[in-house]
Design a protein around this motif. Structure first.
Motif, PDB file in Angstrom:
ATOM      1  N   LYS A 128       0.049   3.503   5.602  1.00  0.00           N
ATOM      2  CA  LYS A 128       0.194   3.174   7.018  1.00  0.00           C
ATOM      3  C   LYS A 128      -0.957   3.793   7.828  1.00  0.00           C
ATOM      4  CE  LYS A 128       3.660   3.457  10.519  1.00  0.00           C
ATOM      5  NZ  LYS A 128       4.829   4.166  10.936  1.00  0.00           N
ATOM      6  N   GLU A 129      -1.229   5.014   7.463  1.00  0.00           N
ATOM      7  CA  GLU A 129      -2.307   5.723   8.150  1.00  0.00           C
ATOM      8  C   GLU A 129      -3.625   4.973   8.007  1.00  0.00           C
ATOM      9  OE1 GLU A 129      -4.464   9.829   7.444  1.00  0.00           O
ATOM     10  OE2 GLU A 129      -2.301   9.975   7.173  1.00  0.00           O
ATOM     11  N   LYS A 130      -3.877   4.512   6.795  1.00  0.00           N
ATOM     12  CA  LYS A 130      -5.118   3.773   6.535  1.00  0.00           C
ATOM     13  C   LYS A 130      -5.158   2.509   7.398  1.00  0.00           C
ATOM     14  CE  LYS A 130      -7.622   5.953   3.660  1.00  0.00           C
ATOM     15  NZ  LYS A 130      -6.934   6.868   2.869  1.00  0.00           N
ATOM     16  N   GLU A 131      -4.008   1.835   7.437  1.00  0.00           N
ATOM     17  CA  GLU A 131      -3.943   0.597   8.227  1.00  0.00           C
ATOM     18  C   GLU A 131      -4.276   0.870   9.682  1.00  0.00           C
ATOM     19  OE1 GLU A 131      -0.359  -1.685   5.946  1.00  0.00           O
ATOM     20  OE2 GLU A 131      -0.204  -1.443   8.111  1.00  0.00           O
ATOM     21  N   LEU A 170      -3.734  -7.738  11.263  1.00  0.00           N
ATOM     22  CA  LEU A 170      -3.227  -6.369  11.111  1.00  0.00           C
ATOM     23  C   LEU A 170      -2.048  -6.133  12.055  1.00  0.00           C
ATOM     24  CD1 LEU A 170      -6.472  -4.263  10.740  1.00  0.00           C
ATOM     25  CD2 LEU A 170      -4.684  -4.550   9.053  1.00  0.00           C
ATOM     26  N   LYS A 171      -2.162  -6.705  13.229  1.00  0.00           N
ATOM     27  CA  LYS A 171      -1.084  -6.550  14.205  1.00  0.00           C
ATOM     28  C   LYS A 171       0.212  -7.164  13.660  1.00  0.00           C
ATOM     29  CE  LYS A 171      -1.236  -8.488  18.357  1.00  0.00           C
ATOM     30  NZ  LYS A 171      -2.044  -8.940  19.456  1.00  0.00           N
ATOM     31  N   ARG A 172       0.029  -8.315  13.053  1.00  0.00           N
ATOM     32  CA  ARG A 172       1.212  -8.975  12.504  1.00  0.00           C
ATOM     33  C   ARG A 172       1.802  -8.169  11.344  1.00  0.00           C
ATOM     34  NH1 ARG A 172       1.788 -14.503  13.935  1.00  0.00           N
ATOM     35  NH2 ARG A 172       2.487 -15.170  11.898  1.00  0.00           N
ATOM     36  N   TYR A 173       0.909  -7.628  10.520  1.00  0.00           N
ATOM     37  CA  TYR A 173       1.382  -6.788   9.421  1.00  0.00           C
ATOM     38  C   TYR A 173       2.191  -5.622   9.955  1.00  0.00           C
ATOM     39  CZ  TYR A 173      -1.067  -8.597   5.349  1.00  0.00           C
ATOM     40  OH  TYR A 173      -1.461  -9.356   4.313  1.00  0.00           O
ATOM     41  N   GLN A 174       1.634  -5.035  11.006  1.00  0.00           N
ATOM     42  CA  GLN A 174       2.292  -3.848  11.541  1.00  0.00           C
ATOM     43  C   GLN A 174       3.648  -4.176  12.121  1.00  0.00           C
ATOM     44  OE1 GLN A 174      -0.600  -1.948  13.985  1.00  0.00           O
ATOM     45  NE2 GLN A 174      -1.206  -0.610  12.331  1.00  0.00           N
TER      46      GLN A 174
END
Lengths: 234, 1023
Positions: B463-466, B608-612
């Protein structure tokens, strides 16, 4: 039966001889049709591959597509898919690249259940060799499945070929009703075509006009506009 | 009648004039004399002469002359222009009555009277001459100024001139020196005034010589090579020093000198004899010194820190001392003269040994096989005696490592099996290597640890990496936008003005630099994520979900692939000094590449936003579950202690619920979330908040509510992720369909009926629409490659060409457009395939693996609880411990049953044997627990189960990853770019360099230089 096979066998031999001597493309297509009719897909493909390199670009593309078709009808789905992909990649500006893509689209649409896809392939095979009876039977068995939209479309095609327009329309209605999100655009155009065939010009035109209004810049919109233009010319 | 002369007014006037003017003149003379005295005194002082020379200034007094009355009368007569009347009257008045010269008395009186009458009214004061006085005063003032200037400009000289005092010291005064020796005869001067030169007068025999020496820094000196005795003295500023004598003696000299070097034992070096004046020896070396001099020795000694007396025998001497430090030793020998011999001593310190764990060389997570290979490199300047691997897990332990004993350097690889340590998730073992050299000096390597990560930590890391990538992309996007704007501006300027100014060129260079940074940053992310992926794959937990997430992000970043931008930057750099046309072309290319990259960045951010969003939803479901478990624990406490005692815990629980509600609400309102899910989340958030506000639920009720919420959130997560994939697939299939149709329409333009420009235009419009709808999909998913969009753009271009070229090339353009459309369809098909594979539901293996992972984790939990029972009290198990063991037995049974149900799943086919064995082991563990057989065997069995479960999980996963794992073997181990060196490491590195340098072949005499050089460096470093 044996006599028929014998007759066919004689016909096939003569075709093979003819191809060998003349390298005639049409003869090769005919030979493919014959083998396909007999269900000898591998043999057909063997010949297609043998002569593949002898002809021009478009012909080679067609032969590649036909190899894919034979594999598809044989229900060797993975190989067929591979062959279609090769055809598109190698002959991307040929007409048969489009045909291959259509098949690939069908593959993608029916990806979830390969058994059903195989059944559909078999039905299409019967349709292609004009064995409408068998095709109709097998397609009917697929109507209530996840690929029912394709089954209904091919059924309507069969009915249309047999000039059974009411049934064709009924199949298309069912397609529209049961599969509202289907992506078979040709089905709508077929419906219009049937209306024109049975003299319901206004209904046919209405369908096309609806398409033009709803999707003016879509491919189907362009097609609808063209059909209307043709009709106006007449 | 004339009046007597005494009564003459005229006479009175003259007298009055003579008196006043005479005084004035005398005063002037005095002032003048004073001036000359001052001047002469000043000059005398300036010339460093006695101030008595000032008396010369009195000389003017000698020229003083008193004037007669008549002279005054004449002077006055002249001044008042009496034309002699005045004098005549005076003379006539003085003629006695009896010596008449023919003048009648009356005539004389009449003349005198008329003269007096005539000059009765004159005032003699008006005829006084002040000029002399004024001149004298001027001269006085000048002389005073002159004297004061001297004082002001040369005060030291002035005061010295007054008292003539300078302190001085002559060296060496009297002395005895060796013949041929250089003697420095000098004088040091002290005082406010120092003369610039002094005179040295020396006398060899009867020959007297004088030299003038410059005084430099208060000293004047001259070197003499002594051949014969002489006298000398100095003269300066009127001062003469005492006379001194220098005597010459015959010198003592060294005929032989040798050092027998006995090296310390740790060096393993053999004894040596050294005859030079320089000793380069290891610290602790014992030196036996022997020597022979030219005279009989009275005494000899060595000054080296302490004074070491040497044994003298006639002309020879000997002694022994130990070298512990570097320095300059003085060997003194005294016969008739004294002789000093300088000996340079360099004590080479025994450097501490060096040790480095170069492999893995950084902290690592527990590897899959629980084995770590340590690569250890160590060295010393004289030899290594011992090497230990020291580690800390619960207790400190150390392992002796085998190596080539006594060697100066060695590298060993130690395969460390960590299975026996009994580590559990969350544990870590720290380790370092300690080496000891022959002298007993010890050095520890840098300390590292091996960490057994928990699943939560893996998730957190991912998560941090993302988040890191997402945040940095945002920043990068802004920076990139600036570059784009600048390029646009410059390009427009170039179009307008056909050339660029120097400033614009500089701006361009700046943009290029900026864009190069963008490219570099993206490549860094890609590397970083790849490393994390490899690390995850190498770790003991193969968390597939995390891996997939990271791989997807890596794919996104790879798609950013700023290759084109890189090329465009290079082209622009090359074109900078070329023709404007070439520059323009290069800028256009760069602009295109920039725009593409901007789109890619935009897309990456969106994805990435959607992943999050998806991950957040999952996280919230888990959080709800955790809070529910806490509520359960509080409920148990309530049963034991009553409601009053859990108030605090309950309050904190409600706070957590409230925070959960807020997080759900935040997610619900996040941008781009599907409306349906957003509505459901808002509803859930409302419910949670009302629970938190009311605070009227019992822990039991709260637990139920939160469990329900967790299930709902989990369901929403499934809906969201699956729904998004399904939606994407649907849209892509529709796009594919349209592309095929467009291609068919394009193909129809090739028919013999002829080309229809109107149709071509419509097809182009339709293609544009398809491209736009595709882009909308592209920003939402990774599965839509930007390649498709590029193909469509090319197809559109070809269609445009086809419309514009009615000639023969038209056909070619139509075919090219078809080709691009078909190829776009093909890439779309690829994307569809990936999307289908990504959903991962076709094989069902995911579910099987998930269950297996859960089993492993639970089994580890049992293992951990079991370990906490130790040490078992001598008195036997306490009732609490027995209850705990019973609970563990129950849990073990549940796990066994779960495993058996897993055995029945179709995916377990190939793993039946493994699962059977595991089941058996679990059963035996379960029985042992029920019977309280807590012994070593039970612990071993427990570890065996965990190990087998991990093996099973790994073997399944490895099948999935084999291909990729082969492609990048062990990349995570070789960390190519280590972090900046710490200060400690720098020191070690320096030591290592010294040792390495000393091992290189070099002339012996250079060793000292090498050591000195590095020593200086090290000192600098340590400061």
């Amino acid at each position: 039966m044996a006599i028929i096979f014998l007759l066919l066998s004689v016909s096939l031999d003569s075709l093979k001889l003819l191809i060998e001597n003349t390298k005639d493309f049409n003869c090769l297509l005919k030979l493919n049709d014959e083998y396909r009719r007999l269900g000898l897909f591998d043999t057909a493909n063997k010949y297609l591959k043998n002569y593949e390199k002898l002809f021009g670009f478009e012909e080679e593309a067609q032969l590649n597509y036909l190899i894919g078709e034979n594999l598809f009808f044989k229900c060797a789905l993975l190989n067929a898919r591979e062959q279609y992909l090769i055809t598109v990649a190698r002959f991307s500006n040929a007409r048969y690249a489009n045909e291959s893509l259509e098949r690939l689209h069908l593959f993608e649409s029916a990806r979830k259940d390969t058994i059903l896809l195989k059944k559909l392939a078999r039905s299409i095979y019967f349709y292609e060799i004009k064995d409408f009876k068998h095709s109709e039977d097998s397609l009917k068995a697929l109507i209530k499945t996840s690929i029912g939209d394709y089954a209904l479309y091919y059924l309507s095609l069969i009915y249309y070929q047999n000039k059974n327009f009411d049934q064709a329309l009924s199949a298309l209605e069912e397609l529209h009703r049961d599969f509202p999100a289907n992506r078979i655009h040709q089905a709508i155009l077929l419906k219009a075509e049937i209306y024109f065939s049975i003299g319901r010009e206004r209904d046919g035109i209405k369908i096309l006009e609806d398409i033009i209004i709803k999707k003016p810049n879509s491919p189907i919109g362009i097609r609808a506009r063209e059909i209307l233009k043709e009709r106006n010319k007449k | 009648m004339h009046s007597p002369i005494e009564n003459m007014i005229l006479l009175k006037k003259i007298k009055s004039y003579a008196r006043v003017q005479g005084r004035l003149n005398s005063l002037s003379l005095l002032i003048f004399t004073l001036s000359t005295t001052i001047l002469s005194m000043t000059i005398a002082l300036f010339l460093l002469k006695s101030y008595l020379y000032g008396l010369l200034g009195l000389i003017p007094l000698l020229f003083y002359q008193r004037r007669g009355f008549e002279l005054w009368a004449k002077e006055l007569d002249k001044k008042i222009d009496a034309k002699g009347e005045f004098i005549s009257a005076l003379q006539l008045a003085r003629i006695p009555d009896n010596t008449r010269e023919g003048y009648s008395k009356d005539l004389i009186n009449a003349f005198i009277q008329s003269t007096e009458e005539k000059f009765r009214d004159i005032n003699v004061k008006d005829f006084l001459d002040w000029r002399i006085l004024k001149k004298s005063i001027s001269i006085l003032l000048i002389s005073i100024i002159f004297a004061l200037s001297f004082l002001a400009l040369f005060p030291e000289r002035f005061w010295f001139a007054l008292n003539h005092k300078i302190e001085y010291k002559v060296t060496p005064c009297d002395g005895r020196f060796n013949k041929g020796e250089d003697v420095d005869i000098g004088i040091n001067l002290f005082g406010p005034y120092i003369p610039e030169r002094v005179s040295l007068i020396y006398q060899f025999g009867s020959k007297l010589e004088k030299v003038s020496l410059p005084v430099i820094r208060c000293r004047a000196d001259k070197k003499f090579e002594l051949k014969e005795p002489f006298y000398y003295y100095f003269e300066f500023a009127g001062i003469t020093t005492e006379k001194y004598r220098i005597d010459v003696v015959e010198p003592i000299y060294l005929k032989e000198l040798s050092f027998h070097l006995i090296y310390p034992e740790y060096t393993k070096l053999k004894d040596e004899i050294e005859t030079g004046r320089q000793l380069v020896v290891p610290v602790g070396t014992i030196v036996e010194v022997k020597g022979l001099v030219s005279q009989n020795l009275a005494e000899a000694w060595i000054e080296f820190g302490d004074t070491i007396n040497l044994f003298c025998n006639g002309e020879s001497f000997s002694g022994r001392f130990k070298i512990n430090k570097s320095g300059l030793a003085n060997l003194w020998m005294k016969g008739t003269s004294l002789h000093k011999e300088l000996i340079n001593i360099y004590a080479i310190p025994d450097l501490a040994p060096l040790v480095e764990i170069f492999y893995p060389g950084f902290n690592i997570s527990m590897p899959q096989d629980m084995k770590v290979t340590l690569g250890i490199k160590f060295s010393d300047d004289y030899g290594i005696n011992r090497v230990h691997l020291c580690y800390q897990f619960k207790d400190s332990s150390r392992v002796n490592l085998n190596f080539n004993k006594g060697s100066a350097e060695d590298t060993v690889f130690y395969d460390w099996d960590l299975k026996n340590l009994g580590m559990l998730p969350g544990d870590r073992v720290t380790y370092y290597v300690e080496v000891q050299d022959n002298a007993g000096q010890r050095t520890k390597s840098k300390e590292y640890y091996i960490y057994f990560p928990t699943m939560e930590q893996i998730y957190d890391e991912v998560k941090e990496k993302e988040e890191l990538v997402q945040n940095e992309i945002k920043e990068l996007k802004d920076s990139h936008q600036e570059g784009m704007d600048e390029i646009k501006r410059v390009e427009e300027k170039l179009k307008r003005e056909r050339e660029l100014s120097w400033l614009d060129n500089e701006k361009l260079k700046e943009v290029i630099k900026k864009e190069e940074n963008v490219v570099k940053k993206i490549e860094e992310w890609q590397d970083e994520l790849k490393k994390t992926i490899e690390k995850l794959k190498g770790g003991i937990f193969l968390d597939q979900k995390s891996l997939e997430r990271l791989q997807e992000i890596t794919k996104i970043l790879q798609e950013i692939a700023p290759e084109e931008l890189k090329r465009a930057i290079e082209n622009l750099q090359n074109a900078m000094n070329k023709k404007p046309d070439e520059l323009k072309k290069a800028m256009e290319d760069l602009k295109e590449a920039q725009e593409e990259l901007a789109r890619a960045l935009e897309r990456t951010l969106e994805i990435l936003k959607r992943y999050q969003q998806e991950e957040k939803l999952k996280e919230l479901a888990e959080k709800a579950k955790e809070i529910a478990e806490k509520a359960g624990e509080i409920e148990s406490l309530r049963e034991l202690k009553g409601m009053e005692n859990i108030k605090e815990s309950l309050d904190s629980l409600y706070k957590m619920v409230d925070s959960l509600g807020q997080e759900i609400e935040k997610l619900a309102n996040s941008e781009g979330l599907e409306q349906e899910i957003s509505a459901q989340l808002n509803f859930a958030a409302g419910q949670v908040k009302s629970i938190a506000q009311a605070q009227n639920m019992s822990p039991e009720e709260l637990k139920k509510e939160l469990n329900r919420l967790s299930t709902d959130l989990q369901r929403m997560y499934e809906e969201l992720t699956k729904g998004r994939v399904a939606n994407l697939r649907r849209n892509l299939l529709e796009t594919l369909n349209q592309l095929i149709e467009l291609s068919q329409l394009e193909e129809e333009l090739l028919t013999p009926e002829g080309f229809d420009p109107d149709k071509q235009s419509k097809i182009a419009n339709a293609t544009k629409e398809v491209a736009e709808s595709l882009y909308a999909q592209q920003v939402k998913s990774l599965y839509v490659s930007p390649e498709t969009g590029k193909r469509l753009a090319r197809a559109l271009k070809e269609m445009e060409f086809a419309s514009l070229n009615p000639g023969d090339t038209k056909r070619h353009h139509i075919q090219e457009a078809m080709k691009q459309l078909n190829l776009a369809a093909l890439t779309l098909l690829e994307g569809l395939k990936k999307a289908s594979e990504g959903s991962g539901s076709s094989t069902g293996m995911d579910e099987f693996l998930k269950n297996l992972s859960q089993l492993t984790r639970d089994q580890m939990g049992i293992g951990q609880s079991l370990m906490s029972l130790f040490p078992i009290p001598v008195s036997g198990l306490t009732p609490e411990q027995m209850a705990q063991i019973q609970r563990l037995a129950g849990k073990q049974r549940e796990l066994r049953e779960a495993l058996e149900s897993l055995k029945n799943s179709p995916e377990a086919g190939r793993f039946q044997d493994l699962l059977d064995n595991l089941g058996q082991e679990m059963k035996e563990t379960e029985e042992a627990l029920y019977q309280y057989k807590i012994d070593r065997k039970l612990i071993e069995r427990q570890q065996l189960i965990i190990s087998r479960l991990l093996d099973a999980e790994r073997s399944i996963r490895q099948e999935d990853w084999t291909k990729e794992r082969k492609s990048k073997p062990g990349e995570d181990i070789k960390r190519p770019s280590p972090a900046p060196l710490s200060e400690d490491l720098g020191k070690d590195q320096l030591l290592e360099i010294i040792q390495r340098a000393l091992k290189q072949p070099h002339p012996e005499e250079y060793e000292l230089l090498i050591r000195e050089y590095f020593k200086a460096l090290m000192e600098q470093e340590w400061r």
